[in-house]
Design an enzyme around this catalytic site. Structure first.
Site, PDB file in Angstrom:
ATOM      1  N   TYR A 116       0.814  -1.212   0.000  1.00  0.00           N
ATOM      2  CA  TYR A 116       0.000   0.000   0.000  1.00  0.00           C
ATOM      3  C   TYR A 116       0.848   1.262   0.000  1.00  0.00           C
ATOM      4  O   TYR A 116       0.391   2.329  -0.430  1.00  0.00           O
ATOM      5  CB  TYR A 116      -0.945   0.009   1.191  1.00  0.00           C
ATOM      6  CG  TYR A 116      -2.023  -1.056   1.160  1.00  0.00           C
ATOM      7  CD1 TYR A 116      -2.210  -1.862   0.049  1.00  0.00           C
ATOM      8  CD2 TYR A 116      -2.853  -1.261   2.255  1.00  0.00           C
ATOM      9  CE1 TYR A 116      -3.190  -2.828   0.023  1.00  0.00           C
ATOM     10  CE2 TYR A 116      -3.844  -2.233   2.238  1.00  0.00           C
ATOM     11  CZ  TYR A 116      -3.999  -3.013   1.120  1.00  0.00           C
ATOM     12  OH  TYR A 116      -4.973  -3.987   1.088  1.00  0.00           O
ATOM     13  N   LYS A 146       4.078 -15.321   3.566  1.00  0.00           N
ATOM     14  CA  LYS A 146       4.128 -16.107   2.333  1.00  0.00           C
ATOM     15  C   LYS A 146       5.601 -16.362   2.017  1.00  0.00           C
ATOM     16  O   LYS A 146       6.119 -16.044   0.941  1.00  0.00           O
ATOM     17  CB  LYS A 146       3.428 -15.355   1.199  1.00  0.00           C
ATOM     18  CG  LYS A 146       3.194 -16.201  -0.059  1.00  0.00           C
ATOM     19  CD  LYS A 146       2.264 -17.378   0.160  1.00  0.00           C
ATOM     20  CE  LYS A 146       2.021 -18.124  -1.152  1.00  0.00           C
ATOM     21  NZ  LYS A 146       1.304 -19.399  -0.946  1.00  0.00           N
ATOM     22  N   ASP A 198      -2.283 -18.264   2.618  1.00  0.00           N
ATOM     23  CA  ASP A 198      -3.380 -18.989   1.985  1.00  0.00           C
ATOM     24  C   ASP A 198      -3.949 -20.057   2.905  1.00  0.00           C
ATOM     25  O   ASP A 198      -5.163 -20.264   2.981  1.00  0.00           O
ATOM     26  CB  ASP A 198      -2.949 -19.582   0.644  1.00  0.00           C
ATOM     27  CG  ASP A 198      -1.559 -20.187   0.662  1.00  0.00           C
ATOM     28  OD1 ASP A 198      -0.853 -20.074   1.691  1.00  0.00           O
ATOM     29  OD2 ASP A 198      -1.158 -20.780  -0.355  1.00  0.00           O
ATOM     30  N   ASP A 218      -5.190  -6.838   5.927  1.00  0.00           N
ATOM     31  CA  ASP A 218      -6.399  -6.207   5.407  1.00  0.00           C
ATOM     32  C   ASP A 218      -7.391  -7.274   4.951  1.00  0.00           C
ATOM     33  O   ASP A 218      -8.589  -7.251   5.286  1.00  0.00           O
ATOM     34  CB  ASP A 218      -6.022  -5.290   4.250  1.00  0.00           C
ATOM     35  CG  ASP A 218      -7.165  -4.389   3.801  1.00  0.00           C
ATOM     36  OD1 ASP A 218      -8.225  -4.387   4.446  1.00  0.00           O
ATOM     37  OD2 ASP A 218      -6.989  -3.688   2.796  1.00  0.00           O
ATOM     38  N   ASP A 263     -10.927  -8.841   7.190  1.00  0.00           N
ATOM     39  CA  ASP A 263     -12.274  -8.788   6.624  1.00  0.00           C
ATOM     40  C   ASP A 263     -12.896 -10.182   6.558  1.00  0.00           C
ATOM     41  O   ASP A 263     -14.095 -10.351   6.807  1.00  0.00           O
ATOM     42  CB  ASP A 263     -12.239  -8.172   5.226  1.00  0.00           C
ATOM     43  CG  ASP A 263     -12.287  -6.658   5.261  1.00  0.00           C
ATOM     44  OD1 ASP A 263     -12.267  -6.088   6.366  1.00  0.00           O
ATOM     45  OD2 ASP A 263     -12.325  -6.029   4.193  1.00  0.00           O
TER      46      ASP A 263
END
Length: 381
Positions: free
Chosen positions: A151, A208, A240, A264, A268
C-alpha cells in the site's frame, strides 16, 4: 465540572459515517456523565467529503486537508467513521481518492499497527456463515502492520510497452512494489507477543515465505523475537492456509500478526465469523494520536436511510477508552451493554434473520437508544 476533559477529533467521512458517528457521540456523552469525564468532539473532513470541500473552495484537492491533520495531531484521540463511495471512483491516473486520506492520516500520525478483535457474540452465532459449533471458543486478536508493504510502495503505470498487450502487441504494464524494513516488522511482532502474554499465550505469524522475500525477512524476525519470549508459543502460517483455517478451525488462533495487505484481507474474512462487518471495531496505534474506527466501509447504498448498524462505531469508542484513556471500567460497561442488547434480541437489519420479530428490528438511532439504556442500567448498579 468534570474531573477530566479529553479532546477527540471526530471524522464522520462519507456514506453512513455521519449517522453512525452521531451514535458514538451520544455514547460518549453517557460515558462522560457516568464517569465524571468530559469528551469534547470536533468534526473534521476526510475522504470524499474532504475532496468535495477542498475542490469547492478552490484549494488543492485533498482527501486529508491540513486542518484535519493538525486537529488530529492536537487531539487526545481520533474517532473515524468511514470513507469512500462510487461518487469518487475516478480511475484517472493521479486522481485523488477518498482512501488516500485514510492511508495518509495513519502514516502522518505514525500509526504503524492495527488491532482488530474478533469476538463471537453468543446471541449472533446464528448470523455467522459458519455453523455454531465451529464458533465455540473463537476469540482472536488480529495485529496488522499498517504503514508498510504494497500500500505504501512505489506504484507505476507504463504505457505502450512492447509485448505487454494482447498477442504480443504494445500495451500497458503496472508495477506495485512491496518493501519492509526489519524495524517495521519487529515493532509490530513484539506488540503481538506482549498482547499474547496477556491473553492465551499463542502467536500465529502469517506470511508467504515460500514465495516472497519480504515474508522471509518477516519470518526471520518473528523467530528471533519468539526465541526471546519462550513463554509465548509461536507458529508460522502461510497466508493462503490461514485464510482456509479461519473458516475451517478459527478457534485455534489467539493472536494473528501479519503484514499490511495480508492483514487487510484476513481481518475482513474474520469479520464474517461474527455475522456482520457492522460488529467489528479497530484501533490504530503507534507513536502519535491513536485512531479508532469501524472495520466496515461507508455503505453508500444505505446512507441516509437510518438503518446502518452503529455497533462497530460504538465498540470503537470502547477500544478508545481502553487504549487512549485507560478507562477499562467504562470500556467494560460499553461492551457489556452491547452484549445485553443483543441478548435481548434487538437487531439492526444486517443482523436480523427470519426468526427476528419485526418489532425487534431497529434503525441506527433506535439501536443507539437501546445500547445507551443498557449502559445506564449497568453503570447504575
Amino acid at each position: 465540572m468534570a474531573s477530566k476533559t479529553y479532546h477527540i477529533c471526530t471524522l464522520p467521512g462519507d456514506g453512513i459515517g455521519p449517522e453512525i458517528i452521531a451514535e458514538a457521540k451520544r455514547m460518549l456523552d453517557e460515558i462522560g456523565s457516568a464517569f465524571d469525564v468530559e469528551f469534547v468532539c470536533e468534526d473534521q473532513l476526510i475522504g470524499g467529503a474532504a475532496i468535495d470541500a477542498t475542490r469547492a473552495a478552490g484549494a488543492p484537492v485533498s482527501a486529508l486537508p491540513p486542518k484535519t491533520l493538525e486537529a488530529a495531531k492536537a487531539a487526545d484521540a481520533v474517532l473515524l467513521a468511514a470513507v469512500g463511495g462510487p461518487k469518487w471512483n475516478d480511475t484517472t491516473p493521479g486522481a485523488v481518492r477518498p482512501e488516500q486520506g485514510l492511508l495518509a492520516i495513519r502514516k502522518r500520525l505514525g500509526l504503524y499497527l492495527n488491532l482488530r478483535p474478533v469476538h463471537i457474540y453468543k446471541a449472533l452465532r446464528g448470523a455467522s456463515t459458519l455453523r455454531p459449533e465451529f464458533l465455540e471458543g473463537v476469540d482472536i486478536l488480529i495485529v496488522r502492520e499498517l504503514t508498510g508493504g504494497l500500500y505504501f510502495g512505489q506504484h507505476e503505470r507504463m504505457h505502450d510497452v512492447p509485448g505487454a498487450g494482447v498477442d504480443g502487441a504494445a500495451g500497458d504494464k503496472a508495477v506495485d512494489s512491496m518493501e519492509y524494513s526489519e524495524y517495521e516488522i519487529e515493532r509490530v511482532v513484539r506488540w503481538a507477543f506482549d498482547a499474547a502474554r496477556r491473553r492465551r499465550g499463542h502467536v500465529s505469524s502469517v506470511d508467504k515465505a515460500n514465495v516472497l522475500e519480504t515474508s522471509r525477512l518477516w519470518r526471520e524476525v518473528a523467530h528471533r523475537i519468539a526465541s526471546e519470549n519462550p513463554d509465548v508459543r509461536e507458529d508460522d502460517v502461510l497466508v493462503d492456509n490461514c485464510a482456509m483455517q479461519l473458516v475451517a478451525n478459527p478457534a485455534q488462533f489467539d493472536v494473528l500478526v501479519t503484514e499490511n495487505t495480508f492483514g487487510d484481507i484476513l481481518s475482513d474474512e474474520a469479520s464474517m465469523l461474527t455475522g456482520s462487518l457492522g460488529m467489528l471495531a479497530s484501533a490504530s496505534l503507534g507513536s502519535g494520536t491513536a485512531l479508532y474506527e469501524p472495520s466496515h466501509g461507508s455503505a453508500p447504498d444505505i446512507a441516509g436511510k437510518g438503518i446502518a448498524n452503529p455497533i462497530a462505531q460504538i465498540l470503537s469508542v470502547e477500544l478508545m477508552l481502553r487504549y487512549s484513556f485507560q478507562m477499562d471500567e467504562a470500556a467494560d460497561a460499553v461492551a457489556a451493554a452491547v452484549e445485553d442488547v443483543l441478548d435481548a434480541g434487538w437487531r439492526t437489519p444486517d443482523l436480523a434473520d427470519d426468526a427476528t420479530p419485526q418489532d425487534h428490528v431497529l434503525g441506527t438511532t433506535q439501536m443507539g437508544d437501546k445500547i445507551i439504556e443498557a449502559f445506564r442500567a449497568r453503570t447504575a448498579r
